[in-house]
Scaffold this active site. Structure first.
Site, PDB file in Angstrom:
ATOM      1  N   GLU A 107      47.226 -23.683   1.995  1.00 44.09           N
ATOM      2  CA  GLU A 107      47.521 -23.964   3.390  1.00 44.09           C
ATOM      3  C   GLU A 107      46.258 -24.004   4.250  1.00 44.09           C
ATOM      4  OE1 GLU A 107      52.064 -22.511   3.691  1.00 44.09           O
ATOM      5  OE2 GLU A 107      50.581 -21.034   4.243  1.00 44.09           O
ATOM      6  N   CYS A 133      49.355  -8.133   2.806  1.00 41.22           N
ATOM      7  CA  CYS A 133      49.063  -9.571   2.804  1.00 41.22           C
ATOM      8  C   CYS A 133      49.962 -10.335   1.845  1.00 41.22           C
ATOM      9  CB  CYS A 133      47.594  -9.782   2.447  1.00 41.22           C
ATOM     10  SG  CYS A 133      47.151 -11.530   2.306  1.00 41.22           S
ATOM     11  N   CYS A 190      48.368 -15.239  10.487  1.00 34.89           N
ATOM     12  CA  CYS A 190      47.547 -14.529   9.509  1.00 34.89           C
ATOM     13  C   CYS A 190      48.409 -13.810   8.502  1.00 34.89           C
ATOM     14  CB  CYS A 190      46.750 -13.419  10.178  1.00 34.89           C
ATOM     15  SG  CYS A 190      45.511 -13.958  11.246  1.00 34.89           S
TER      16      CYS A 190
HETATM   17  N1  SAH Z   1      40.352 -12.552   2.295  1.00 32.42           N
HETATM   18  C1  SAH Z   1      39.688 -12.567   3.539  1.00 32.42           C
HETATM   19  C2  SAH Z   1      40.058 -13.737   4.410  1.00 32.42           C
HETATM   20  C3  SAH Z   1      41.502 -14.149   4.398  1.00 32.42           C
HETATM   21  S1  SAH Z   1      42.627 -13.017   5.125  1.00 32.42           S
HETATM   22  C4  SAH Z   1      39.886 -11.261   4.279  1.00 32.42           C
HETATM   23  O1  SAH Z   1      40.707 -10.468   3.862  1.00 32.42           O
HETATM   24  O2  SAH Z   1      39.177 -11.053   5.246  1.00 32.42           O
HETATM   25  C5  SAH Z   1      42.307 -13.263   6.863  1.00 32.42           C
HETATM   26  C6  SAH Z   1      42.737 -12.115   7.747  1.00 32.42           C
HETATM   27  O3  SAH Z   1      44.173 -12.015   7.803  1.00 32.42           O
HETATM   28  C7  SAH Z   1      42.234 -10.772   7.259  1.00 32.42           C
HETATM   29  O4  SAH Z   1      41.658 -10.036   8.297  1.00 32.42           O
HETATM   30  C8  SAH Z   1      43.493 -10.133   6.782  1.00 32.42           C
HETATM   31  O5  SAH Z   1      43.372  -8.753   6.809  1.00 32.42           O
HETATM   32  C9  SAH Z   1      44.511 -10.658   7.745  1.00 32.42           C
HETATM   33  N2  SAH Z   1      45.874 -10.496   7.269  1.00 32.42           N
HETATM   34  C10 SAH Z   1      46.320 -10.595   6.005  1.00 32.42           C
HETATM   35  N3  SAH Z   1      47.644 -10.370   5.951  1.00 32.42           N
HETATM   36  C11 SAH Z   1      48.054 -10.133   7.221  1.00 32.42           C
HETATM   37  C12 SAH Z   1      49.332  -9.877   7.817  1.00 32.42           C
HETATM   38  N4  SAH Z   1      50.448  -9.829   7.087  1.00 32.42           N
HETATM   39  N5  SAH Z   1      49.383  -9.696   9.132  1.00 32.42           N
HETATM   40  C13 SAH Z   1      48.257  -9.777   9.883  1.00 32.42           C
HETATM   41  N6  SAH Z   1      47.043 -10.034   9.384  1.00 32.42           N
HETATM   42  C14 SAH Z   1      46.930 -10.211   8.062  1.00 32.42           C
HETATM   43 FE1  SF4 Z   2      43.341  -9.109   1.160  1.00 30.42          FE
HETATM   44 FE2  SF4 Z   2      42.308 -11.283   2.384  1.00 30.42          FE
HETATM   45 FE3  SF4 Z   2      43.061 -11.386  -0.184  1.00 30.42          FE
HETATM   46 FE4  SF4 Z   2      44.912 -11.200   1.680  1.00 30.42          FE
HETATM   47  S1  SF4 Z   2      43.530 -12.911   1.396  1.00 30.42           S
HETATM   48  S2  SF4 Z   2      44.820 -10.026  -0.256  1.00 30.42           S
HETATM   49  S3  SF4 Z   2      43.878  -9.918   3.200  1.00 30.42           S
HETATM   50  S4  SF4 Z   2      41.433 -10.117   0.659  1.00 30.42           S
END
Ligand code: SAH
Ligand code: SF4
Length: 379
Positions: free
Chosen positions: A97, A124, A349
């Site tokens: 996405e 996540c 997010c």
């Molecule tokens: N993997 C990287 C980038 C992708 S996730 C990282 O973790 O930074 C991007 C952002 O979305 C991150 O800050 C993550 O913590 C946040 N995120 C993931 N799942 C979420 C959720 N269910 N609600 C709100 N933010 C979330």
């Molecule tokens: Fe954690 Fe970012 Fe991976 Fe989601 S995408 S599992 S927030 S590291």
């Protein structure tokens, strides 16, 4: 894709330097690579025959040996608030996405770097689907190129800087960019190159859950703005929320942030902090954060948790978030609460789930797992 196409070099996957080497292999001068960059990325052209300032003989060679191919678009949704989400087919049962978030003063594109993610953060949806594979450079840059195309960027004369629909790119979609380091920085280099997308280093942000050694490499090899997903003020809690913390605990992460700032195009780190009701959102957590980041110039971005089925977690209440934010703000840290965008199309997010063939954990999750097609929606 036909066998003939598969054997050709997809020029979308070559960063500026790789394109120069490729041209050299074909006996062409470096300026040919610059021309190709402009045609492919700045003007969105796929057809070598239309690249009018290339010698005819070179165009013929390109048609034989190269191609410009991007993933097919499976869906295109526009939210009530203008947020737009595309689902792209990257083959093998995987879809990824890409989200465009228009705002008054900028347009931000959120790109994915992996199909799924191996870090498996507790909150996540992408992580819960497990890891399938790294995206290639062409699949990462194609997200920006496709969005430009869909937003009309390549129509008419809108490639001039002041008229950009997409002014910022954030690597905050599916996946952990630093666990797909090579493809991520190759794509970032294309984003930064004036002959390709010409974005400023300050407007390209890599978000990481804290892959410490690769934060150092990013700093040395392609410094762009950095966001670090913090989510907890102490190791005990962060170990639970972000399992990578067991490998790179907070003291190491904070040291890496300080080192990053020595070369960062921005003079602060953005800390992302997902607000989880009753888990990490007490005033005491906010006060502990102040101690943790005391010597790191930073901003905080509080992200109200976006729920998905069976997460077992809840979003913090509005007052709780306000109280938490004011503790940070009163200590002089610029703190924003992320507005949830694209809720109605699952573009927020952590709701980016795509459709991932989970090769790491699907088996363990037994026969109650829905078929791949049904995994594509997370709320
Ligand atoms: N993997 C990287 C980038 C992708 S996730 C990282 O973790 O930074 C991007 C952002 O979305 C991150 O800050 C993550 O913590 C946040 N995120 C993931 N799942 C979420 C959720 N269910 N609600 C709100 N933010 C979330
Ligand atoms: Fe954690 Fe970012 Fe991976 Fe989601 S995408 S599992 S927030 S590291």
């Amino acid at each position: 894709m036909t066998a003939a196409v598969a054997a050709k070099t997809n020029l979308l996957g070559l960063d500026p330097q790789a394109l120069v080497s490729c041209c050299a292999d074909w006996g062409e001068k470096p300026f040919r690579a610059q021309q190709l960059l402009r045609w492919i990325h700045q003007r969105g052209e796929d057809d070598f025959a239309a690249m009018s300032d290339l010698a005819k003989s070179f165009r013929a060679l390109l048609a034989e040996r190269a191609c410009v191919v991007q993933p097919a678009v499976l869906s295109d949704h526009v939210s009530d608030d203008g947020t737009r989400k595309w689902l792209l087919d990257v083959g093998g049962g995987n879809a990824i996405e890409t989200v465009f978030i228009p705002e008054a003063d900028r347009g931000t594109l959120c790109v994915s770097t992996q199909a799924g993610c191996a870090v498996n953060c507790a909150f996540c949806s992408t992580g819960k689907q497990g890891f399938s594979r790294n995206l290639r450079t062409d699949e990462i840059i194609a997200q920006l190129r496709h969005a430009n195309r869909a937003l009309g960027q390549y129509d008419g004369d809108s490639t001039v800087a002041g008229n950009r629909r997409i002014s910022n790119v954030v690597f905050m979609g599916m996946g952990e960019p630093l666990q797909n380091y090579a493809a991520t920085i190759a794509a970032a280099r294309l984003m930064l190159d004036d002959r390709a997308y010409g974005l400023s280093r300050r407007r390209v942000t890599v978000s990481t859950s804290g892959v410490v050694p690769l934060m150092d490499r990013l700093r040395d090899e392609c410094p762009v703005a950095l966001a670090v997903s913090l989510h907890a003020p102490d190791d005990a809690l962060r170990d639970r929320l972000v399992p990578l913390n067991r490998k790179y605990p907070l003291a190491e992460l904070m040291a890496a942030c300080r080192r990053y700032l020595e070369r960062s195009p921005r003079d602060f780190i953005t800390f992302e902090y997902v607000m989880l009701d009753g888990i990490n959102d007490a005033d005491a957590h906010a006060r502990a954060l102040l101690g943790l980041v005391a010597d790191i110039p930073c901003k905080f971005n509080l992200i109200p948790f976006n729920p998905f089925p069976d997460s077992g977690l809840r979003r913090s209440g509005r007052d709780r978030i306000r109280s938490f934010a004011s503790i940070l703000a009163d200590a002089g840290i610029v703190t924003t609460v992320r507005r949830t965008r694209g809720d109605d199309i699952d573009a927020a997010c952590g709701q980016l789930a795509g459709a991932v063939r989970d090769r790491t954990r699907l088996v363990e999750r037994s026969s109650s797992v829905p078929p791949i097609a049904e995994l594509s929606r997370c709320a």
